[in-house]
Structures are given as C-alpha cells and as structure tokens.
Design a protein around this motif. Structure first.
Motif, PDB file in Angstrom:
ATOM      1  N   TRP A   7       7.032 -52.853 -26.717  1.00  0.00           N
ATOM      2  CA  TRP A   7       6.940 -52.800 -28.179  1.00  0.00           C
ATOM      3  C   TRP A   7       5.630 -52.187 -28.648  1.00  0.00           C
ATOM      4  CZ3 TRP A   7      11.019 -52.430 -30.737  1.00  0.00           C
ATOM      5  CH2 TRP A   7      12.169 -53.094 -30.349  1.00  0.00           C
ATOM      6  N   THR A   8       4.565 -52.393 -27.904  1.00  0.00           N
ATOM      7  CA  THR A   8       3.296 -51.743 -28.233  1.00  0.00           C
ATOM      8  C   THR A   8       3.454 -50.234 -28.167  1.00  0.00           C
ATOM      9  OG1 THR A   8       1.991 -53.619 -27.453  1.00  0.00           O
ATOM     10  CG2 THR A   8       0.871 -51.484 -27.557  1.00  0.00           C
ATOM     11  N   ARG A   9       4.095 -49.744 -27.124  1.00  0.00           N
ATOM     12  CA  ARG A   9       4.326 -48.303 -26.996  1.00  0.00           C
ATOM     13  C   ARG A   9       5.235 -47.783 -28.105  1.00  0.00           C
ATOM     14  NH1 ARG A   9       4.715 -46.551 -20.701  1.00  0.00           N
ATOM     15  NH2 ARG A   9       2.919 -47.734 -19.985  1.00  0.00           N
ATOM     16  N   MET A  10       6.287 -48.519 -28.392  1.00  0.00           N
ATOM     17  CA  MET A  10       7.196 -48.088 -29.466  1.00  0.00           C
ATOM     18  C   MET A  10       6.431 -47.944 -30.776  1.00  0.00           C
ATOM     19  SD  MET A  10      10.476 -47.616 -28.674  1.00  0.00           S
ATOM     20  CE  MET A  10      11.464 -47.994 -30.117  1.00  0.00           C
ATOM     21  N   VAL A  47      11.592 -51.016 -18.640  1.00  0.00           N
ATOM     22  CA  VAL A  47      11.182 -49.697 -18.161  1.00  0.00           C
ATOM     23  C   VAL A  47      12.347 -48.714 -18.251  1.00  0.00           C
ATOM     24  CG1 VAL A  47      11.623 -50.119 -15.689  1.00  0.00           C
ATOM     25  CG2 VAL A  47       9.875 -48.471 -16.396  1.00  0.00           C
ATOM     26  N   VAL A  48      13.544 -49.166 -18.015  1.00  0.00           N
ATOM     27  CA  VAL A  48      14.735 -48.315 -18.134  1.00  0.00           C
ATOM     28  C   VAL A  48      14.943 -47.940 -19.598  1.00  0.00           C
ATOM     29  CG1 VAL A  48      17.255 -48.257 -17.861  1.00  0.00           C
ATOM     30  CG2 VAL A  48      15.813 -49.253 -16.061  1.00  0.00           C
ATOM     31  N   VAL A  49      14.766 -48.899 -20.477  1.00  0.00           N
ATOM     32  CA  VAL A  49      14.911 -48.638 -21.911  1.00  0.00           C
ATOM     33  C   VAL A  49      13.831 -47.667 -22.374  1.00  0.00           C
ATOM     34  CG1 VAL A  49      14.990 -49.667 -24.209  1.00  0.00           C
ATOM     35  CG2 VAL A  49      15.996 -50.889 -22.271  1.00  0.00           C
ATOM     36  N   TRP A  50      12.601 -47.854 -21.907  1.00  0.00           N
ATOM     37  CA  TRP A  50      11.512 -46.961 -22.298  1.00  0.00           C
ATOM     38  C   TRP A  50      11.786 -45.534 -21.833  1.00  0.00           C
ATOM     39  CZ3 TRP A  50       8.333 -46.203 -25.855  1.00  0.00           C
ATOM     40  CH2 TRP A  50       7.314 -45.280 -25.740  1.00  0.00           C
ATOM     41  N   ARG A  51      12.276 -45.385 -20.613  1.00  0.00           N
ATOM     42  CA  ARG A  51      12.605 -44.043 -20.113  1.00  0.00           C
ATOM     43  C   ARG A  51      13.693 -43.396 -20.962  1.00  0.00           C
ATOM     44  NH1 ARG A  51      12.475 -46.042 -13.986  1.00  0.00           N
ATOM     45  NH2 ARG A  51      10.235 -45.936 -13.665  1.00  0.00           N
ATOM     46  N   ALA A  52      14.626 -44.183 -21.435  1.00  0.00           N
ATOM     47  CA  ALA A  52      15.678 -43.657 -22.313  1.00  0.00           C
ATOM     48  C   ALA A  52      15.088 -43.194 -23.639  1.00  0.00           C
ATOM     49  CB  ALA A  52      16.751 -44.721 -22.542  1.00  0.00           C
ATOM     50  N   VAL A  53      14.156 -43.954 -24.174  1.00  0.00           N
ATOM     51  CA  VAL A  53      13.480 -43.557 -25.414  1.00  0.00           C
ATOM     52  C   VAL A  53      12.712 -42.259 -25.190  1.00  0.00           C
ATOM     53  CG1 VAL A  53      11.667 -44.188 -27.064  1.00  0.00           C
ATOM     54  CG2 VAL A  53      13.332 -45.904 -26.339  1.00  0.00           C
TER      55      VAL A  53
END
Length: 66
Positions: A7-10, A47-53
């Motif tokens: 969430w920090t990255r988002m 991490v999978v969700v972040w890679r998708a983003v």
C-alpha cells in the motif's frame, strides 16, 4: 512483500485517493479479471499483485519501485 509495503508503494505511485480507486475499480487481466482488492481478499500474494500493477501501469511505476 508485506501488505503495508504494497500500500505504501501504491500510494507513492498513484497518490492515496487514486490508489484506493485503482484497487477497487480497475480490473486487471494479469489478475485473472480481478481487481487489486479482490485479488488480495482472495489470498493472492502481494508481490504477485504488485507485479500485475507494474505490468498494467508501466509508465507510472518508476524502476526503483518495481
């Protein structure tokens, strides 16, 4: 990746309001037609969700956050 890091990255990339909107409104093909929120609720690794983003928004996510 911890959920708080995700969430920090988002929020760094999209800002707090837009990050929340993307998480609930944007369906990503990389997540099998789910939103970020749905994928996380389904137990997908962050991490999978972040890679998708990153894949969905390659021009928005800086290299240092990939």
């Amino acid at each position: 990746m911890r959920l708080t890091d995700f969430w920090t990255r988002m929020e760094q990339v999209f800002g707090p309001g837009y990050a929340a909107s993307i998480a609930t409104d944007q369906v990503l093909s990389q997540l099998n037609g789910r939103t970020v929120g749905q994928a996380i609720a389904d137990g997908e690794e962050t991490v999978v969700v972040w890679r998708a983003v990153c894949a969905a928004y390659p021009d928005r996510v800086p290299a240092r956050l990939r």
